[in-house]
Design a protein around this motif. Structure first.
Motif, PDB file in Angstrom:
ATOM      1  N   ALA A  37     -28.122 -89.996  21.919  1.00 53.42           N
ATOM      2  CA  ALA A  37     -29.603 -89.131  21.959  1.00 53.42           C
ATOM      3  C   ALA A  37     -30.255 -88.979  22.847  1.00 53.42           C
ATOM      4  CB  ALA A  37     -29.875 -89.577  20.607  1.00 53.42           C
ATOM      5  N   ASP A  38     -30.703 -90.171  23.438  1.00 50.93           N
ATOM      6  CA  ASP A  38     -31.807 -89.872  24.776  1.00 50.93           C
ATOM      7  C   ASP A  38     -30.772 -90.998  26.130  1.00 50.93           C
ATOM      8  OD1 ASP A  38     -33.245 -89.570  23.978  1.00 50.93           O
ATOM      9  OD2 ASP A  38     -33.760 -91.974  22.580  1.00 50.93           O
ATOM     10  N   PHE A  39     -29.618 -90.849  26.277  1.00 49.05           N
ATOM     11  CA  PHE A  39     -28.981 -91.640  27.143  1.00 49.05           C
ATOM     12  C   PHE A  39     -27.514 -91.469  26.997  1.00 49.05           C
ATOM     13  CE2 PHE A  39     -28.906 -94.749  23.936  1.00 49.05           C
ATOM     14  CZ  PHE A  39     -28.107 -95.342  24.214  1.00 49.05           C
ATOM     15  N   LYS A  40     -26.731 -91.825  28.338  1.00 47.99           N
ATOM     16  CA  LYS A  40     -24.623 -91.221  28.210  1.00 47.99           C
ATOM     17  C   LYS A  40     -24.914 -93.102  28.682  1.00 47.99           C
ATOM     18  CE  LYS A  40     -24.475 -86.464  29.325  1.00 47.99           C
ATOM     19  NZ  LYS A  40     -24.006 -85.929  30.971  1.00 47.99           N
ATOM     20  N   GLU A  41     -23.859 -92.907  28.232  1.00 52.92           N
ATOM     21  CA  GLU A  41     -23.250 -94.756  28.259  1.00 52.92           C
ATOM     22  C   GLU A  41     -21.057 -94.540  28.547  1.00 52.92           C
ATOM     23  OE1 GLU A  41     -21.273 -98.310  25.513  1.00 52.92           O
ATOM     24  OE2 GLU A  41     -23.356 -96.850  24.644  1.00 52.92           O
ATOM     25  N   PHE A  42     -21.946 -95.292  29.694  1.00 52.11           N
ATOM     26  CA  PHE A  42     -20.596 -95.284  30.651  1.00 52.11           C
ATOM     27  C   PHE A  42     -20.091 -96.598  30.484  1.00 52.11           C
ATOM     28  CE2 PHE A  42     -22.815 -91.514  32.607  1.00 52.11           C
ATOM     29  CZ  PHE A  42     -22.100 -90.771  32.846  1.00 52.11           C
ATOM     30  N   THR A  87     -29.531 -92.414  31.913  1.00 47.12           N
ATOM     31  CA  THR A  87     -30.686 -91.241  31.153  1.00 47.12           C
ATOM     32  C   THR A  87     -31.173 -90.540  32.024  1.00 47.12           C
ATOM     33  OG1 THR A  87     -33.190 -92.905  31.743  1.00 47.12           O
ATOM     34  CG2 THR A  87     -32.142 -93.527  30.023  1.00 47.12           C
ATOM     35  N   PRO A  88     -31.620 -89.241  31.500  1.00 45.76           N
ATOM     36  CA  PRO A  88     -31.260 -88.786  33.357  1.00 45.76           C
ATOM     37  C   PRO A  88     -32.722 -88.724  34.112  1.00 45.76           C
ATOM     38  CG  PRO A  88     -32.101 -87.373  30.459  1.00 45.76           C
ATOM     39  CD  PRO A  88     -31.509 -89.286  30.566  1.00 45.76           C
ATOM     40  N   SER A  89     -34.017 -90.163  33.611  1.00 44.70           N
ATOM     41  CA  SER A  89     -34.391 -90.609  35.553  1.00 44.70           C
ATOM     42  C   SER A  89     -33.878 -91.394  36.179  1.00 44.70           C
ATOM     43  CB  SER A  89     -35.061 -91.165  34.933  1.00 44.70           C
ATOM     44  OG  SER A  89     -35.733 -91.433  33.701  1.00 44.70           O
ATOM     45  N   SER A  90     -32.719 -92.297  35.420  1.00 40.41           N
ATOM     46  CA  SER A  90     -31.695 -92.590  36.171  1.00 40.41           C
ATOM     47  C   SER A  90     -30.512 -92.124  37.365  1.00 40.41           C
ATOM     48  CB  SER A  90     -30.808 -93.357  35.468  1.00 40.41           C
ATOM     49  OG  SER A  90     -31.060 -93.998  34.299  1.00 40.41           O
ATOM     50  N   PRO A  91     -30.978 -93.251  38.083  1.00 41.40           N
ATOM     51  CA  PRO A  91     -30.471 -92.624  39.638  1.00 41.40           C
ATOM     52  C   PRO A  91     -28.983 -92.369  39.416  1.00 41.40           C
ATOM     53  CG  PRO A  91     -31.077 -95.076  39.975  1.00 41.40           C
ATOM     54  CD  PRO A  91     -32.113 -94.798  38.361  1.00 41.40           C
ATOM     55  N   ARG A  92     -28.214 -91.662  40.178  1.00 43.22           N
ATOM     56  CA  ARG A  92     -26.856 -91.554  40.234  1.00 43.22           C
ATOM     57  C   ARG A  92     -25.966 -92.667  41.301  1.00 43.22           C
ATOM     58  NH1 ARG A  92     -24.985 -87.173  38.384  1.00 43.22           N
ATOM     59  NH2 ARG A  92     -23.216 -86.977  39.750  1.00 43.22           N
ATOM     60  N   GLY A 138     -30.251-100.423  42.534  1.00 44.18           N
ATOM     61  CA  GLY A 138     -29.960 -99.015  41.679  1.00 44.18           C
ATOM     62  C   GLY A 138     -29.776 -99.767  40.584  1.00 44.18           C
ATOM     63  N   GLN A 139     -28.190 -99.027  40.179  1.00 41.70           N
ATOM     64  CA  GLN A 139     -26.967 -99.220  38.557  1.00 41.70           C
ATOM     65  C   GLN A 139     -27.139-100.538  38.631  1.00 41.70           C
ATOM     66  OE1 GLN A 139     -26.708 -96.676  35.753  1.00 41.70           O
ATOM     67  NE2 GLN A 139     -28.554 -96.214  36.935  1.00 41.70           N
ATOM     68  N   GLY A 140     -26.695-101.248  39.913  1.00 39.61           N
ATOM     69  CA  GLY A 140     -25.859-101.947  40.204  1.00 39.61           C
ATOM     70  C   GLY A 140     -24.863-102.266  40.278  1.00 39.61           C
ATOM     71  N   ALA A 151     -33.601-100.820  34.087  1.00 32.53           N
ATOM     72  CA  ALA A 151     -31.956-100.428  33.942  1.00 32.53           C
ATOM     73  C   ALA A 151     -31.059-101.760  34.875  1.00 32.53           C
ATOM     74  CB  ALA A 151     -31.288 -99.201  35.114  1.00 32.53           C
ATOM     75  N   LEU A 152     -31.463-102.142  35.716  1.00 31.25           N
ATOM     76  CA  LEU A 152     -29.994-103.844  35.722  1.00 31.25           C
ATOM     77  C   LEU A 152     -30.119-104.234  34.745  1.00 31.25           C
ATOM     78  CD1 LEU A 152     -31.346-103.874  40.328  1.00 31.25           C
ATOM     79  CD2 LEU A 152     -29.240-103.500  38.890  1.00 31.25           C
ATOM     80  N   ALA A 153     -31.999-105.055  34.146  1.00 30.68           N
ATOM     81  CA  ALA A 153     -31.749-106.237  33.257  1.00 30.68           C
ATOM     82  C   ALA A 153     -30.941-105.081  32.172  1.00 30.68           C
ATOM     83  CB  ALA A 153     -32.976-106.516  32.875  1.00 30.68           C
ATOM     84  N   ASP A 154     -30.847-104.069  31.952  1.00 35.66           N
ATOM     85  CA  ASP A 154     -30.189-103.507  30.907  1.00 35.66           C
ATOM     86  C   ASP A 154     -28.838-103.049  31.126  1.00 35.66           C
ATOM     87  OD1 ASP A 154     -29.787-102.513  28.021  1.00 35.66           O
ATOM     88  OD2 ASP A 154     -29.479-100.397  29.081  1.00 35.66           O
ATOM     89  N   ALA A 155     -28.532-103.033  32.287  1.00 35.27           N
ATOM     90  CA  ALA A 155     -26.999-103.243  32.518  1.00 35.27           C
ATOM     91  C   ALA A 155     -26.853-104.658  32.439  1.00 35.27           C
ATOM     92  CB  ALA A 155     -26.858-102.391  34.271  1.00 35.27           C
ATOM     93  N   VAL A 156     -27.429-106.216  32.890  1.00 37.02           N
ATOM     94  CA  VAL A 156     -27.131-106.686  33.015  1.00 37.02           C
ATOM     95  C   VAL A 156     -27.113-107.312  31.574  1.00 37.02           C
ATOM     96  CG1 VAL A 156     -27.648-109.547  33.618  1.00 37.02           C
ATOM     97  CG2 VAL A 156     -27.891-107.940  35.546  1.00 37.02           C
TER      98      VAL A 156
END
Length: 500
Positions: free
Chosen positions: A368-373, A387-392, A422-424, A451-456
């Motif tokens: 709903a609010d984000f895409k999971e890659f 998310t829409p505000s996340s850097p590519r 960035g996305q790390g 975003a980095l903490a979430d990715a880790v």
């Protein structure tokens, strides 16, 4: 030499000063005047008025230079005085008794010099100047008016005659002499000229021809004439003045040919009958061709008229329909149903299952609010939320991640810091593929740190590194008490502050 009269003209714009000179081929003295005038259509024309001294008489004629009289049927020959024309005029002046009381026909008169000399300097009973080009005939009529006072007893006239048009030919046996200069260069008209000569010449009549050798056309004409005329005489040694002025070795030297008709009218020979048969066939073919052309013209005109009427009728119907439609009352607009919201278009990379820059395979799950890659990096799975505000992830970041996968031994038992993570993605691959001692992700943007903490946290189960951490580090900050073996980064030199 008497001064020739000035040409008539009410609207003359310019009149050059008279200048005495020799003629172009050196056989006559002449006075040339260049004149600009206005014709009957109001157009400015330019011509050269030439007055030749012919045995004490002035023979004047016009030579068109610009405007009307310059667009001719058979090129530019009829606007020039050829050596054959001057040679024929010289022959007339030196042998006036040949023309005494004779009726003379001039074929292909051109500028009319030889014919005017025959009318002004001999005692010929009649001289008829003819040409097939209407522009030439118009100029000849003007030149005839200029010399009207020079014709003593001779009756001189101008007429348009096309050799392949029998209806334009003079009456049968109506002339004693036919003269012409350079009139046989068109081989297609030889048969028509010969047939006309046989008709208009009286028994015992002669055709006096002066012509240059033009690519064999004269020889072909004379060869055909020998089967039609009783006598054909050809000479190049007929006048020493012509020899001296032009030169017998010159390519344009005029050849003199005299074609004679028998003194008594006899039965036509087989060659004459064949010539007349061919002419009759060609004349009939020309008539049929003209009739077909006229039928095509009439048919095309009728088709054009019908097409125009159809277009006009169609236009009238369209205008009438528009008027009727405009007269109808306007219907109230129907309520429109709200359109369904458009679904956002999926990027091509997502459809093809590739990363943004095509270096890795990637799966995408929409929430709903984000895409999971989920990146498949040579067997190592890396999950990221966007998310829409996340850097590519940039091309440099994907390239750095590829380099990390190719060199895992560089990071074994090493302390690694990723700056501006960035996305790390590169740091996550170091933690997942290399047995690093410690991997630290840093960025100066608070949103990037989240975003980095979430990715880790998402990829913690796949890490082989001893430890990982996320810290805020802006450019200019000092890492107190911490040292690293490797510092990796991508696209961190884009701002002026960083470069400083």
């Amino acid at each position: 030499m008497p001064k020739p009269p000035c040409p008539p003209g009410k609207d003359e714009r310019h009149l050059a000063q008279n200048q005495g000179e020799r003629s172009h081929w050196g056989l006559f003295d002449r006075i040339a005047k260049t004149v600009r005038d206005v014709d009957e259509h109001g157009q400015v024309v330019a011509y050269k008025s030439l007055a030749y001294n012919c045995g004490g008489k002035a023979v004047e004629f016009r030579q068109p230079l610009e405007g009307s009289g310059t667009k001719l049927m058979h090129g530019d020959f009829a606007r020039k005085i050829s050596p054959s024309e001057e040679a024929l005029a010289t022959f007339i002046l030196k042998r006036p008794r040949v023309f005494h009381a004779r009726r003379v026909l001039v074929v292909g008169a051109g500028l009319g010099f030889a014919g005017l000399v025959a009318g002004a300097c001999t005692s010929a009973r009649e001289v008829l100047l003819t040409d097939g080009d209407p522009e030439v005939v118009r100029v000849l009529e003007t030149s005839l008016q200029l010399n009207h006072g020079a014709f003593d007893e001779s009756r001189v006239a101008v007429q348009q005659v096309l050799w392949d048009r029998m209806e334009q030919w003079p009456p049968r046996h109506s002339f004693d002499l036919v003269i012409g200069a350079d009139v046989v260069y068109l081989e297609d008209l030889h048969w028509a000229l010969l047939e006309m000569l046989l008709r208009v010449l009286r028994p015992g009549g002669q055709f006096l021809l002066f012509a240059s050798r033009r690519n064999g056309s004269l020889e072909k004409f004379l060869a055909t004439s020998k089967s039609v005329f009783s006598t054909v005489e050809v000479s190049t040694d007929y006048d020493p003045d012509v020899d001296q002025a032009i030169g017998r070795s010159s390519k344009c030297f005029p050849v003199f040919a005299k074609l004679s008709v028998p003194a008594e009218e006899a039965e036509d020979t087989q060659a004459v009958l064949e010539l007349r048969r061919q002419f009759a066939e060609r004349h009939a073919a020309e008539l049929r061709k003209a009739e077909r052309a006229e039928r095509r013209r009439v048919k095309a005109k009728a088709a054009h008229r019908a097409r125009s009427q159809s277009l006009l009728a169609r236009r009238e119907r369209r205008l009438q329909a528009q008027e009727e439609e405009a007269a109808l009352p306007l219907a109230p607009p129907e309520p429109s149903e709200p359109s369904a919201p458009r679904k956002p278009l999926r990027p091509t990379a997502e459809i093809e299952g590739r990363s943004d820059w095509g270096l890795f395979e990637r799966e995408c799950v929409n929430h709903a609010d984000f895409k999971e890659f989920t990146y498949n990096c040579e067997g190592h799975k890396v999950r990221l939320h966007r998310t829409p505000s996340s850097p590519r992830i940039s091309a440099s970041a994907e390239s750095l991640a590829c380099w990390v996968l190719r060199h895992p031994r560089c990071f074994r038992r090493r302390r690694v810091l990723e700056v501006g993570a960035g996305q790390g993605l590169p740091g996550l691959l170091v933690a997942a593929s290399a047995e690093a001692k410690h991997v630290e992700f840093s960025d100066g943007d608070p949103l990037a740190l989240e975003a980095l903490a979430d990715a880790v946290k998402l990829n913690e189960s796949s890490f082989v590194a001893d430890s990982t951490s996320v810290s805020r580090l802006s450019f200019g900050d000092v890492l107190a008490g911490r040292k690293f073996d490797w510092i990796i980064a991508s696209d961190i030199l884009e701002t002026k502050a960083v470069r400083a």
